[in-house]
Design an enzyme around this catalytic site. Structure first.
Site, short mmCIF file in Angstrom:
data_model
loop_
_atom_site.label_atom_id
_atom_site.label_comp_id
_atom_site.label_asym_id
_atom_site.label_seq_id
_atom_site.Cartn_x
_atom_site.Cartn_y
_atom_site.Cartn_z
N CYS A 271 47.77 39.32 33.39
CA CYS A 271 46.96 39.16 34.61
C CYS A 271 46.58 40.50 35.24
CB CYS A 271 47.66 38.26 35.61
SG CYS A 271 49.15 38.93 36.38
N HIS A 319 51.08 37.27 40.65
CA HIS A 319 49.90 36.95 39.84
C HIS A 319 48.67 37.48 40.55
CE1 HIS A 319 47.77 34.82 36.66
NE2 HIS A 319 46.91 34.42 37.57
N HIS A 331 40.80 35.05 35.71
CA HIS A 331 42.17 35.56 35.58
C HIS A 331 42.71 35.25 34.19
CE1 HIS A 331 44.69 31.70 36.46
NE2 HIS A 331 43.51 31.36 36.03
#
Length: 356
Positions: A271, A319, A331
């Site tokens: 990520c 994240h 993402h």
């Protein structure tokens, strides 16, 4: 006598519990029965978890793996910095050692010349000289040379001290590097263990159930309405400036590429590796981890979001995605779920940052 024996063998009359004693006895009896039932249940096999339970536990393990991945990324960055610092210290020590050796050679040549001259007392050399004026001129020159050599000697001593300091700093940095490499291994092992547990758990599902889970990518990872593929429609919201537009364009180009923990492209990403690579394509250097990227620009509220902003999720900021407008982001969700578009509402929002 017989009556006595009969009384001895007669069973005593049992008294019934009444009041509080009766309630206590009943409670103990029920507890004993419950314990017996629990032990009998424990002897039986645990019920097989439902597919929903398996998927929920797999989501939890994947999230924990992502947390460990970001810690691994941070440890890797720190270890790389220590290696760079150690190399710089060693290079500087080598350069100073080379200069020290040159200075030592010069001092050695001067000492050899003095030895060959015999080290004769200056008064005797003046007395023996056939040309006193020439001798005095040479003596003055030698004094000046001696002063320079004394300065050179002091310089050698300073260089030796600096080299010792550099070597001590290098030893300290070596200890730091060993610690950071140990952290790196610990976090790497944690990632691998979590992913192995998730794969083992998912292997208990049928092929159809696993396929459905992979398609959804789990609600906790923003996959249920996500789209993968370079043909995904662009957002109707324009980026605020050219660099943000470049970062968003890079992220669109990464759609469909696999998630690989620790990867920063160009063929796979995690990520924070995706957001770092997207902004690197726009000429901006971002830190490596989610918890450092959130401080890489100006914080903005959810209502202020614009394409190119970094959006962060979960407590602990574990994240990150790249906002593209219309309440969506691009993402890298998790292993098995490629880079995709997802709504930012499907994960617990932790904050956003606008990169300059």
């Amino acid at each position: 006598m017989a009556a006595h024996r009969e009384a001895a063998h007669r069973k005593p009359k049992q008294r019934l519990f009444t009041g509080p004693a009766a309630r206590t006895a009943a409670t103990l009896a029920l507890a004993g029965a419950a314990t017996t039932t629990a032990l009998e249940g424990a002897a039986q096999a645990d019920p097989r978890p439902t597919p929903a339970q398996v998927e929920s536990e797999a989501d939890r393990l994947y999230h924990e793996a992502e947390v460990a991945t970001e810690r691994y990324n941070g440890a890797k960055e720190a270890a790389a910095a220590s290696e760079k610092a150690l190399d710089a210290l060693r290079d500087e020590a080598a350069r100073r050692t080379e200069r020290l050796n040159t200075a030592r050679d010069a001092l050695g040549s001067f000492a050899t010349a003095q030895y060959r001259s015999g080290g004769i007392d200056p008064a005797i050399r003046l007395a023996l000289s056939s040309d006193p004026d020439e001798y005095l001129e040479r003596a003055s020159y030698e004094n000046r040379v001696g002063d320079r050599q004394a300065g050179a000697l002091n310089g050698v001593r300073r260089q030796m001290s600096h080299i010792a300091q550099l070597r001590a700093r290098a030893e300290d940095e070596l200890v730091v590097l060993a610690s950071r490499r140990a952290d790196l291994k610990k976090h790497k092992d944690a990632v691998r263990a979590k992913l192995a547990d998730a794969r083992k758990l998912l292997a208990t599902l049928t092929a159809d159930q696993r396929a459905a889970y992979e398609r959804s990518a789990g609600a906790a990872h923003g996959g249920s309405t996500a789209r993968a593929g370079r043909s995904a429609p662009r957002s109707s919201v324009a980026a605020p400036h050219a660099r943000a537009a470049q970062a968003v364009g890079f992220a669109y180009g990464a759609l469909g590429k696999p998630y690989v923990w620790g990867a920063t492209g160009p063929f796979s990403f995690d990520c924070s590796g995706l957001t770092q690579a997207a902004w690197r394509a726009a000429g901006v250097s971002l830190p490596r981890t989610t918890y450092t990227q959130i401080n890489a620009g100006r914080r903005v509220s959810r209502s202020e979001l614009a394409p190119g902003d970094l959006v962060f999720f979960y407590p602990g900021v574990t994240h990150v995605g790249l906002y593209i407008g219309d309440g969506r982001m691009i993402h890298a969700p998790r292993p098995g779920a490629p880079v995709r578009i997802a709504p930012i509402s499907e994960m617990p929002f932790a904050g956003a940052t606008r990169v300059a």
